[in-house]
Design a protein around this motif. Structure first.
Motif, PDB file in Angstrom:
ATOM      1  N   GLN A  63       0.830  -1.213   0.000  1.00 42.29           N
ATOM      2  CA  GLN A  63       0.000   0.000   0.000  1.00 42.29           C
ATOM      3  C   GLN A  63       0.860   1.257   0.000  1.00 42.29           C
ATOM      4  OE1 GLN A  63      -2.546  -0.578   3.404  1.00 42.29           O
ATOM      5  NE2 GLN A  63      -4.204  -1.409   2.139  1.00 42.29           N
ATOM      6  N   HIS A  64       1.980   1.241   0.757  1.00 42.87           N
ATOM      7  CA  HIS A  64       2.873   2.395   0.776  1.00 42.87           C
ATOM      8  C   HIS A  64       3.551   2.600  -0.576  1.00 42.87           C
ATOM      9  CE1 HIS A  64       2.582   3.566   4.947  1.00 42.87           C
ATOM     10  NE2 HIS A  64       2.795   2.323   5.334  1.00 42.87           N
ATOM     11  N   VAL A  65       3.891   1.510  -1.246  1.00 43.55           N
ATOM     12  CA  VAL A  65       4.533   1.621  -2.559  1.00 43.55           C
ATOM     13  C   VAL A  65       3.551   2.161  -3.590  1.00 43.55           C
ATOM     14  CG1 VAL A  65       5.513   0.257  -4.455  1.00 43.55           C
ATOM     15  CG2 VAL A  65       6.277  -0.137  -2.119  1.00 43.55           C
ATOM     16  N   LEU A  66       2.300   1.748  -3.494  1.00 43.60           N
ATOM     17  CA  LEU A  66       1.295   2.174  -4.469  1.00 43.60           C
ATOM     18  C   LEU A  66       0.651   3.514  -4.120  1.00 43.60           C
ATOM     19  CD1 LEU A  66      -0.447  -1.250  -5.152  1.00 43.60           C
ATOM     20  CD2 LEU A  66       1.333  -0.119  -6.497  1.00 43.60           C
ATOM     21  N   ALA A  67       0.986   4.094  -2.992  1.00 44.45           N
ATOM     22  CA  ALA A  67       0.407   5.383  -2.583  1.00 44.45           C
ATOM     23  C   ALA A  67       0.881   6.483  -3.522  1.00 44.45           C
ATOM     24  CB  ALA A  67       0.807   5.691  -1.143  1.00 44.45           C
ATOM     25  N   PRO A  68       0.078   7.549  -3.642  1.00 44.12           N
ATOM     26  CA  PRO A  68       0.472   8.642  -4.541  1.00 44.12           C
ATOM     27  C   PRO A  68       1.793   9.305  -4.138  1.00 44.12           C
ATOM     28  CG  PRO A  68      -1.777   8.955  -3.721  1.00 44.12           C
ATOM     29  CD  PRO A  68      -1.230   7.749  -3.047  1.00 44.12           C
ATOM     30  N   THR A  69       2.040   9.408  -2.847  1.00 45.96           N
ATOM     31  CA  THR A  69       3.320   9.960  -2.397  1.00 45.96           C
ATOM     32  C   THR A  69       4.131   8.831  -1.781  1.00 45.96           C
ATOM     33  OG1 THR A  69       2.349  10.546  -0.263  1.00 45.96           O
ATOM     34  CG2 THR A  69       2.352  12.245  -1.954  1.00 45.96           C
TER      35      THR A  69
END
Length: 163
Positions: A63-69
């Motif tokens: 989820q952190h990798v795919l987050a916009p930032t």
């Protein structure tokens, strides 16, 4: 059959070996087996909980990798956390297999956990004294892992198994 010392000398066995087992001493073995089995069940349950934590941490990292930032610090910290969980899982597997805790694996876990903390906090945000203490800690663990006699037992066991 008598259990006199003369009879024991004649048969070549000790008088203690010929005596019957005292009934209350068998309880000790039963309690030990029960405690060992209970510890194995607890270790297996802990391994399952750690596996669940690994899956959850992996999901959070994705989820952190795919987050916009994208925050590299958070992603690296999550990856190192997963490595710590993997090492803990390995420690539990070694315990279940050999019934002892592997000290060298514990040192490796401590090294990865310390590096995770440094990367999570950021080298710039850590106070000088805390950074010095963490550096000494990591160096001491590295020296212990490299020059300590932690892995010598494994080498001897592997060498003894080949003979």
């Amino acid at each position: 059959m008598s259990s006199s010392p003369d009879n024991a000398r004649a048969t070549g066995s000790s008088p203690r070996a010929q005596e019957e087992r005292v009934p209350y001493t068998t309880v000790h073995g039963g309690i030990r087996r029960l405690l060992e089995s209970t510890q194995d069940v607890i270790a297996a349950l802990l391994a399952l909980v750690l596996f669940g934590a690994m899956v959850r941490a992996l999901w959070l990292m994705v989820q952190h990798v795919l987050a916009p930032t994208l925050s590299f610090r958070v992603v690296i910290a999550e990856a190192l956390f997963i490595l710590v969980l993997i090492e803990l899982q390995r420690l539990l597997i070694i315990y279940l297999r050999d019934h002892h805790v592997s000290v060298d694996v514990m040192v490796e876990i401590a090294l990865v956990a310390a590096l995770r903390e440094v990367s999570l906090l950021g080298i710039v945000e850590v106070e000088a004294l805390q950074l010095f203490a963490m550096t000494v800690f990591v160096l001491a663990l590295g020296v212990l892992l490299r020059y300590g006699d932690l892995r010598a037992g494994e080498g001897r066991r592997a060498h003894g198994a080949q003979e």
